[in-house]
Write a protein that holds these residues in place. Structure first.
Motif, PDB file in Angstrom:
ATOM      1  N   ALA A 101       0.832  -1.242   0.012  1.00  0.00           N
ATOM      2  CA  ALA A 101       0.101  -0.035  -0.027  1.00  0.00           C
ATOM      3  C   ALA A 101       0.847   1.410   0.059  1.00  0.00           C
ATOM      4  CB  ALA A 101      -0.847  -0.182   1.190  1.00  0.00           C
ATOM      5  N   LEU A 102       2.072   0.933   0.421  1.00  0.00           N
ATOM      6  CA  LEU A 102       2.864   2.443   0.726  1.00  0.00           C
ATOM      7  C   LEU A 102       3.549   2.801  -0.585  1.00  0.00           C
ATOM      8  CD1 LEU A 102       4.522   1.873   4.084  1.00  0.00           C
ATOM      9  CD2 LEU A 102       3.154   3.544   3.574  1.00  0.00           C
ATOM     10  N   VAL A 103       3.757   1.769  -1.568  1.00  0.00           N
ATOM     11  CA  VAL A 103       4.525   1.852  -2.716  1.00  0.00           C
ATOM     12  C   VAL A 103       3.850   3.009  -3.531  1.00  0.00           C
ATOM     13  CG1 VAL A 103       5.141   0.845  -5.040  1.00  0.00           C
ATOM     14  CG2 VAL A 103       5.151  -0.380  -3.137  1.00  0.00           C
ATOM     15  N   ASN A 104       2.583   3.337  -3.756  1.00  0.00           N
ATOM     16  CA  ASN A 104       2.077   4.136  -4.435  1.00  0.00           C
ATOM     17  C   ASN A 104       2.495   5.521  -3.852  1.00  0.00           C
ATOM     18  OD1 ASN A 104       0.678   2.561  -6.246  1.00  0.00           O
ATOM     19  ND2 ASN A 104      -0.841   1.893  -4.530  1.00  0.00           N
ATOM     20  N   LYS A 105       2.200   5.794  -2.620  1.00  0.00           N
ATOM     21  CA  LYS A 105       2.706   7.244  -2.228  1.00  0.00           C
ATOM     22  C   LYS A 105       4.123   7.462  -2.277  1.00  0.00           C
ATOM     23  CE  LYS A 105      -0.948   6.919   1.467  1.00  0.00           C
ATOM     24  NZ  LYS A 105      -1.220   6.749   2.963  1.00  0.00           N
ATOM     25  N   LEU A 106       5.057   6.432  -1.777  1.00  0.00           N
ATOM     26  CA  LEU A 106       6.600   6.910  -1.856  1.00  0.00           C
ATOM     27  C   LEU A 106       7.287   6.967  -3.274  1.00  0.00           C
ATOM     28  CD1 LEU A 106       7.562   4.308   0.823  1.00  0.00           C
ATOM     29  CD2 LEU A 106       6.988   6.523   1.133  1.00  0.00           C
ATOM     30  N   VAL A 107       6.502   6.525  -4.303  1.00  0.00           N
ATOM     31  CA  VAL A 107       6.991   6.728  -5.614  1.00  0.00           C
ATOM     32  C   VAL A 107       7.231   8.351  -5.837  1.00  0.00           C
ATOM     33  CG1 VAL A 107       6.415   6.646  -7.720  1.00  0.00           C
ATOM     34  CG2 VAL A 107       6.536   4.541  -6.631  1.00  0.00           C
ATOM     35  N   THR A 133       0.288   6.054 -10.417  1.00  0.00           N
ATOM     36  CA  THR A 133       1.747   5.721  -9.813  1.00  0.00           C
ATOM     37  C   THR A 133       2.457   5.204 -11.006  1.00  0.00           C
ATOM     38  OG1 THR A 133       0.865   5.346  -7.689  1.00  0.00           O
ATOM     39  CG2 THR A 133       3.099   4.449  -8.290  1.00  0.00           C
ATOM     40  N   TYR A 134       1.689   4.362 -11.791  1.00  0.00           N
ATOM     41  CA  TYR A 134       2.525   3.780 -13.092  1.00  0.00           C
ATOM     42  C   TYR A 134       2.734   4.900 -13.939  1.00  0.00           C
ATOM     43  CZ  TYR A 134       3.095   0.220 -16.598  1.00  0.00           C
ATOM     44  OH  TYR A 134       3.864  -0.582 -17.725  1.00  0.00           O
ATOM     45  N   ASN A 135       2.042   5.669 -14.136  1.00  0.00           N
ATOM     46  CA  ASN A 135       2.181   6.974 -15.053  1.00  0.00           C
ATOM     47  C   ASN A 135       3.535   7.653 -14.487  1.00  0.00           C
ATOM     48  OD1 ASN A 135       0.502   5.978 -16.783  1.00  0.00           O
ATOM     49  ND2 ASN A 135      -1.148   7.800 -15.897  1.00  0.00           N
ATOM     50  N   CYS A 136       3.588   7.904 -13.352  1.00  0.00           N
ATOM     51  CA  CYS A 136       4.719   8.551 -12.717  1.00  0.00           C
ATOM     52  C   CYS A 136       6.099   7.960 -12.722  1.00  0.00           C
ATOM     53  CB  CYS A 136       4.359   8.733 -11.222  1.00  0.00           C
ATOM     54  SG  CYS A 136       5.727   9.782 -10.259  1.00  0.00           S
ATOM     55  N   ILE A 137       5.990   6.468 -12.744  1.00  0.00           N
ATOM     56  CA  ILE A 137       7.200   5.641 -12.957  1.00  0.00           C
ATOM     57  C   ILE A 137       7.578   5.896 -14.417  1.00  0.00           C
ATOM     58  CG2 ILE A 137       8.038   3.265 -12.884  1.00  0.00           C
ATOM     59  CD1 ILE A 137       6.003   2.707 -10.531  1.00  0.00           C
ATOM     60  N   LEU A 138       6.769   5.888 -15.169  1.00  0.00           N
ATOM     61  CA  LEU A 138       7.202   5.881 -16.916  1.00  0.00           C
ATOM     62  C   LEU A 138       7.695   7.125 -16.909  1.00  0.00           C
ATOM     63  CD1 LEU A 138       4.198   3.915 -18.550  1.00  0.00           C
ATOM     64  CD2 LEU A 138       6.512   3.083 -18.074  1.00  0.00           C
ATOM     65  N   GLU A 139       7.073   8.499 -16.507  1.00  0.00           N
ATOM     66  CA  GLU A 139       7.461   9.541 -16.833  1.00  0.00           C
ATOM     67  C   GLU A 139       8.855  10.162 -16.229  1.00  0.00           C
ATOM     68  OE1 GLU A 139       5.995  14.373 -15.627  1.00  0.00           O
ATOM     69  OE2 GLU A 139       4.496  12.523 -15.354  1.00  0.00           O
ATOM     70  N   LYS A 140       9.133   9.573 -14.978  1.00  0.00           N
ATOM     71  CA  LYS A 140      10.340   9.746 -14.296  1.00  0.00           C
ATOM     72  C   LYS A 140      11.499   8.491 -14.652  1.00  0.00           C
ATOM     73  CE  LYS A 140       8.606  12.210 -10.252  1.00  0.00           C
ATOM     74  NZ  LYS A 140       8.860  12.238  -8.766  1.00  0.00           N
ATOM     75  N   SER A 141      11.111   7.683 -15.537  1.00  0.00           N
ATOM     76  CA  SER A 141      12.043   6.358 -15.725  1.00  0.00           C
ATOM     77  C   SER A 141      12.608   5.759 -14.465  1.00  0.00           C
ATOM     78  CB  SER A 141      13.227   6.914 -16.666  1.00  0.00           C
ATOM     79  OG  SER A 141      12.623   7.578 -17.757  1.00  0.00           O
ATOM     80  N   ILE A 142      11.832   5.604 -13.668  1.00  0.00           N
ATOM     81  CA  ILE A 142      12.195   5.038 -12.080  1.00  0.00           C
ATOM     82  C   ILE A 142      12.481   3.466 -12.355  1.00  0.00           C
ATOM     83  CG2 ILE A 142      11.241   4.374  -9.850  1.00  0.00           C
ATOM     84  CD1 ILE A 142       9.767   7.113  -9.927  1.00  0.00           C
TER      85      ILE A 142
END
Length: 544
Positions: A101-107, A133-142
């Motif tokens: 549950a924390l993954v979505n916040k901490l990204v 969160t998935y879009n944020c990961i793609l946008e930031k190349s995390i």
């Protein structure tokens, strides 16, 4: 813990000098090791903790950390702190022992091209991450890293690299002993309670067995008592003959709870109850667990060979357990050769065949366990064939031991939760015949574990019914109630007390039951012929 921290930060996170690192829950030993590594590399470290006490502990252990760099994990205010301190950029590395549950916040706390180091026993799937969160990961190349310590040991190159890092860290003062708390051997329970507390995970718990001595001891000069625990190999296959019976299902549950991940339940009848289906459904939800059902008849050699070959397709066979039973009761004069054969088939026929086949195909099975009965050692009227079958498997176990192979036969009494007695319409009658009180199934499994750990060949576990005179039995059933229960009479008041028991349908097996009951509870020894002519008026006088 330094091993895991180096693997996460250096091998996976590619940490560089002067980067920024956010460590969520900095109050466990892995996080303490990670903080030490980051500070040595000149990194800016942000930490969350659960309490002010833990914050004070970190400030004492790491004086270079600013109090403003440590936030409470209870609220999400730390996210605003990190954004402000990094000028809205975010940190280069995020590391923590997290829930999904924390993954979505901490990204949101990570910078572009940041590394998210996820330390958990659970796998993280795409379904656990929401769309934003998935879009944020793609946008930031995390880059996501799921850390499992077991993966470290699969590569010699990685393992050797970490060993070199550890040696270098020791020489530079990065790798230092973690905080510890030492308990005496008389404080084992307190040590265990502290270890399992959710208040503080920053200290390693150590038990001091003896004072240090400069001399080399050839053997321990003292020991402490400990209760051993039995565990099973996750790669091994465990066969349970009679596996869909009540005892077999409970045994399977025990094996699974202790690490077994490949179970073969052998039953000639197959699925026949809702509870069996429930157990299979429940086990299907356990990751990496395989439970198969075999209908091969192990009482003949061909069926036993098919069962072993089928089990070998899953892996190496480590254990064979026989829990199967067939009861065909009757006084010896009324028994037939066919009745004996049917009672012996799941016992000695099956055990003999599995013994022979396993010696040929898997001679070094760790466990060869057969569930026997107290009727073998003590006898029970009307169960000559059953007692013979159990006695035979005990002799087989003794032979295996002489051959240097594992074997254990356990004589159980009546079991109240599962099995033949529990399924009987007249449970009380079955218990009185044996002279025992029912034993809970969980204590049976506990006894099985202890017998295996003690390396026994034949063992027994049962609960004796309390004995006493008629006077002391005032709170128990009367003689009339006991005898009527054996006869199957539900309403005592409807009986004619002047009629003889033989007129009420008494047979020879019932007469034997009544003889044992009167002798045990009232110390009255009466012949079978005399019992046939007894009336309930006469029986009522036994309690006087």
């Amino acid at each position: 813990m330094f091993f895991k921290a180096y693997y996460a930060l250096v091998i996976k996170g590619h940490i560089q000098n002067d980067q920024s690192v956010f460590i969520y829950y900095g109050d466990d030993v892995t996080s303490l090791a990670a903080i030490s590594i980051c500070l040595r590399m000149g990194c800016q470290v942000y930490i969350t903790v659960k309490s002010e006490e833990l914050k004070d502990f970190l400030l004492r252990r790491f004086p270079n950390i600013e109090p403003s760099d440590i936030s409470s994990s209870i609220s999400v205010s730390f996210m605003g702190t990190i954004r402000r301190r990094t000028n809205e950029k975010g940190v280069d590395i995020m590391m923590g022992i997290l829930s999904k549950a924390l993954v979505n916040k901490l990204v949101q706390c990570l910078a572009k091209h940041g590394h998210f180091i996820y330390i958990s026993n659970d796998d993280l799937s795409c379904g656990d991450i929401d769309l934003n969160t998935y879009n944020c990961i793609l946008e930031k190349s995390i880059i996501f890293h799921l850390i499992k310590l077991s993966d470290v040991f699969e590569s010699n190159d990685v393992r050797n690299h970490i060993y070199n890092l550890l040696n270098d860290g020791i020489s530079k003062g990065i790798v230092v002993p973690l905080p510890k708390k030492i308990y005496s051997d008389f404080e084992v329970q307190k040590a265990w309670d502290d270890l399992n507390s959710t208040i503080n995970h920053t200290e390693k718990v150590l038990i001091k067995i003896r004072d240090e001595s400069p001399k080399i001891l050839a053997k321990p000069d003292r020991t402490i008592k400990a209760l051993p625990t039995l565990y099973f190999c996750e790669n091994g296959v465990y066969i349970i003959i009679g596996g869909l019976g009540g005892f077999g299902l409970v045994l399977a549950d025990f094996l699974i709870s202790r690490g077994a991940r490949k179970i073969v339940l052998n039953s000639r009848r197959g699925l026949s109850s809702i509870y069996q289906s429930y157990c299979l459904k429940k086990w299907s939800l356990i990751k990496d667990l395989t439970v198969k059902i075999s209908n091969d008849d192990s009482s003949n050699r061909e069926g036993a060979e098919k069962l072993v070959k089928f089990s070998e397709t899953l892996g190496s066979i480590k254990g064979i357990f026989n829990t199967a039973t067939v009861l065909i009761d009757g006084l010896f004069v009324n028994q037939t050769a066919d009745n004996f054969k049917r009672a012996l088939q799941p016992k000695i026929y099956s055990c003999y065949n599995m013994d022979r086949i396993s010696k040929e195909r898997c001679p070094y099975v760790q466990y060869f366990v057969a569930i026997s009965s107290v009727t073998s050692g003590r006898g029970n009227p009307g169960q000559t064939n059953y007692g013979m079958g159990n006695s035979a498997i005990e002799r087989l176990c003794e032979k295996r031991r002489k051959d240097g192979l594992h074997a254990l036969a356990i004589q159980f009494g009546p079991i109240k939760d599962v099995g033949l007695v529990a399924d009987s319409e007249d449970n009380d009658k079955a218990l009185r015949v044996a002279g025992m009180t029912p034993q809970a199934i969980d204590t049976c499994i506990s006894s099985l574990e202890q017998f295996i750990l003690q390396d026994l060949t034949i063992a027994a576990s049962y609960v004796i019914e309390k004995q006493g005179s008629a006077a002391s039995n005032s709170g128990k059933k009367s003689a009339v109630e006991m005898v009527s229960a054996i006869l199957g009479v539900k309403n005592i008041d409807s009986m004619d007390p002047t009629r003889s028991l033989s007129q009420m349908g008494l047979d020879s097996l019932m007469a034997s039951d009544i003889k044992q009951t009167l002798l045990r509870n009232y110390n009255i020894d009466i012949s079978i012929d005399s019992i046939k002519s007894l009336t309930f008026d006469e029986i009522a006088k036994f309690a006087v």
